[in-house]
Design an enzyme around this catalytic site. Structure first.
Site, PDB file in Angstrom:
ATOM      1  N   GLY A 163       0.832  -1.191   0.000  1.00  0.00           N
ATOM      2  CA  GLY A 163       0.000   0.000   0.000  1.00  0.00           C
ATOM      3  C   GLY A 163       0.865   1.239   0.000  1.00  0.00           C
ATOM      4  O   GLY A 163       1.778   1.386   0.829  1.00  0.00           O
ATOM      5  N   ARG A 170       9.826  -1.630  -4.887  1.00  0.00           N
ATOM      6  CA  ARG A 170       8.585  -1.632  -5.684  1.00  0.00           C
ATOM      7  C   ARG A 170       8.574  -0.339  -6.495  1.00  0.00           C
ATOM      8  O   ARG A 170       8.298   0.738  -5.963  1.00  0.00           O
ATOM      9  CB  ARG A 170       7.335  -1.749  -4.807  1.00  0.00           C
ATOM     10  CG  ARG A 170       7.261  -3.060  -4.044  1.00  0.00           C
ATOM     11  CD  ARG A 170       5.832  -3.430  -3.679  1.00  0.00           C
ATOM     12  NE  ARG A 170       5.052  -3.806  -4.858  1.00  0.00           N
ATOM     13  CZ  ARG A 170       3.722  -3.965  -4.834  1.00  0.00           C
ATOM     14  NH1 ARG A 170       3.044  -3.739  -3.736  1.00  0.00           N
ATOM     15  NH2 ARG A 170       3.076  -4.320  -5.934  1.00  0.00           N
ATOM     16  N   ASP A 214      -1.116   4.394  -6.473  1.00  0.00           N
ATOM     17  CA  ASP A 214       0.290   4.148  -6.149  1.00  0.00           C
ATOM     18  C   ASP A 214       1.205   5.216  -6.726  1.00  0.00           C
ATOM     19  O   ASP A 214       2.292   5.444  -6.206  1.00  0.00           O
ATOM     20  CB  ASP A 214       0.704   2.769  -6.653  1.00  0.00           C
ATOM     21  CG  ASP A 214       0.141   1.665  -5.790  1.00  0.00           C
ATOM     22  OD1 ASP A 214       0.858   1.190  -4.906  1.00  0.00           O
ATOM     23  OD2 ASP A 214      -1.043   1.303  -5.980  1.00  0.00           O
ATOM     24  N   ASN A 216      -2.759   2.441 -10.383  1.00  0.00           N
ATOM     25  CA  ASN A 216      -3.323   1.764  -9.211  1.00  0.00           C
ATOM     26  C   ASN A 216      -3.384   0.277  -9.508  1.00  0.00           C
ATOM     27  O   ASN A 216      -3.066  -0.170 -10.621  1.00  0.00           O
ATOM     28  CB  ASN A 216      -4.718   2.323  -8.887  1.00  0.00           C
ATOM     29  CG  ASN A 216      -5.215   1.858  -7.524  1.00  0.00           C
ATOM     30  OD1 ASN A 216      -4.536   2.019  -6.508  1.00  0.00           O
ATOM     31  ND2 ASN A 216      -6.392   1.260  -7.491  1.00  0.00           N
ATOM     32  N   LYS A 217      -3.793  -0.498  -8.525  1.00  0.00           N
ATOM     33  CA  LYS A 217      -3.843  -1.953  -8.669  1.00  0.00           C
ATOM     34  C   LYS A 217      -4.533  -2.345  -9.977  1.00  0.00           C
ATOM     35  O   LYS A 217      -5.563  -1.787 -10.330  1.00  0.00           O
ATOM     36  CB  LYS A 217      -4.569  -2.552  -7.473  1.00  0.00           C
ATOM     37  CG  LYS A 217      -4.701  -4.063  -7.505  1.00  0.00           C
ATOM     38  CD  LYS A 217      -3.341  -4.751  -7.614  1.00  0.00           C
ATOM     39  CE  LYS A 217      -2.415  -4.390  -6.476  1.00  0.00           C
ATOM     40  NZ  LYS A 217      -1.068  -4.993  -6.626  1.00  0.00           N
TER      41      LYS A 217
END
Length: 380
Positions: free
Chosen positions: A65, A98, A253, A263-264
């Site tokens: 997250g 990441r 993100d 985003n996801k």
């Protein structure tokens, strides 16, 4: 799930295991993480004694997250400094763990800058470590405060767009206390609506392939007593067609300077569905997620995850037999396409909600003005 350095609000919640906390046992400082890969079956903590352990935890999604990754990155630098490891080396490893989540590098940079500033003033490594830890704790506090303000702005926006309450909100992935120093981003808005008696239903996308919605958002919604229903990602279209969705709330993100949002994976299809069905599509993220150095969506590096996350299914406490630690659901040797994120262009986004206010319509000028306002507040 804020620790003692990041309390926000007076909600009387059930006792929870913090998503992240700093501890100083006799054998030396450690960073303790709630292992999100084990939820909801069990609440298990990971203890990181160095930055390399934290990098591994970030890569495995034990901690995840965007906002929480920023906090973790800052604490990781402080941990390296406190234990006498090479700070720059640790910072570089953490920042690259990441690549899509910009908050991670922001958090790392803040703690490293604090460390280096103290050293430049003539302080020793111990003073530098204290400065890095103070920076991490400050970031933790700021994120908790930002979460509360995002919830306030987001709820006001929902009331403006959907007068009368009874909101039926669709969300994707996990954006609650598990990703934040406070109560989250998009989930915090839905939670505020719930507390105000204005949330009729929270639709929770399963979020394949790693099921962050099913495992984590449902877990948080259940603990909050929210009315929620879980659905597979590819069932969202039928919900829209049936008129059962009033708004979509997602996190981010990375937000590029033009307003493109990473985003996801699965977020972009929701934006397309929302536009077709005339449903507001709202992104909720702190200003630290806005990256003015990334000009547009095409410039966002999208993390590619291992194929076994698609070809195998993994569930906490389930027996495993696959190479990646899961149960195979595809023939041996099957190739898989597994981007962790997708990018939604600004023209499909109704609004971006931050702690500093709302940008709508989403434009490069609007984002730039918001970031400038945030910078003025920070320096005043």
């Amino acid at each position: 799930m804020a620790d003692q350095y990041a309390q926000s609000g007076d909600d009387k919640r059930p006792t929870e295991v913090p998503a992240i906390r700093w501890e100083e046992p006799p054998e030396g400082p450690v960073l303790v993480l709630l292992d999100q890969t084990r939820l909801p079956a069990e609440e298990v903590e990971l203890v990181c004694t160095d930055a390399s352990a934290l990098v591994e935890a970030i890569g495995s999604l034990a901690v995840r997250g965007a906002p929480l990754l920023g906090i973790a990155g800052a604490y990781g630098v402080a941990l390296a400094a406190a234990r006498g490891f090479a700070v720059d080396e640790a910072a570089n490893a953490l920042a690259g763990a990441r690549p899509t989540a910009v908050n991670l590098s922001v958090g790392v940079r803040r703690a490293r800058d604090a460390y280096q500033a103290e050293i430049a003033k003539g302080g020793g490594p111990e003073q530098g470590a204290r400065a890095a830890l103070a920076a991490a704790r400050q970031l933790h506090r700021e994120d908790a405060e930002a979460s509360a303000r995002m919830a306030e702005h987001g709820l006001a926006l929902l009331d403006e767009l959907l007068p009368g309450g009874g909101h039926r909100v669709l969300t994707h992935c996990n954006t609650g206390a598990l990703v934040s120093g406070g109560e989250g981003t998009a989930f915090a808005v839905a939670l505020a609506a719930h507390r105000a008696g204005q949330l009729r239903r929270l639709w929770v996308d399963e979020t394949r392939p790693l099921l962050q919605g099913a495992r984590l958002t449902a877990y948080e919604a259940a603990r909050r007593g929210m009315a929620y229903t879980l659905l597979t990602d590819n069932a969202a279209g039928s919900l829209f067609a049936a008129g059962e969705v009033d708004a979509v709330l997602i996190g981010a993100d990375r937000i590029a300077a033009d307003g493109s949002v990473a985003n996801k994976v699965g977020s972009y299809p929701l934006a397309v569905l929302a536009r077709y069905h005339h449903v507001p599509f709202i992104v909720v993220a702190p200003v630290t997620t806005v990256d003015m150095e990334t000009p547009d969506g095409a410039s966002i590096e999208v993390e590619q995850r291992p194929g076994f996350e698609v070809t195998e299914m993994t569930a906490p406490q389930a027996p495993v037999s696959g190479a990646g630690g899961g149960n195979p659901v595809a023939p041996l040797g099957t190739q898989a396409y597994n981007p962790a994120f997708d990018v939604t262009p600004p023209e499909l986004i109704t609004a971006i909600v931050t702690e500093e206010g709302v940008v709508s319509p989403v434009t490069a000028d609007g984002l730039a003005e918001l970031c400038a306002r945030s910078a003025r507040v920070t320096t005043d």
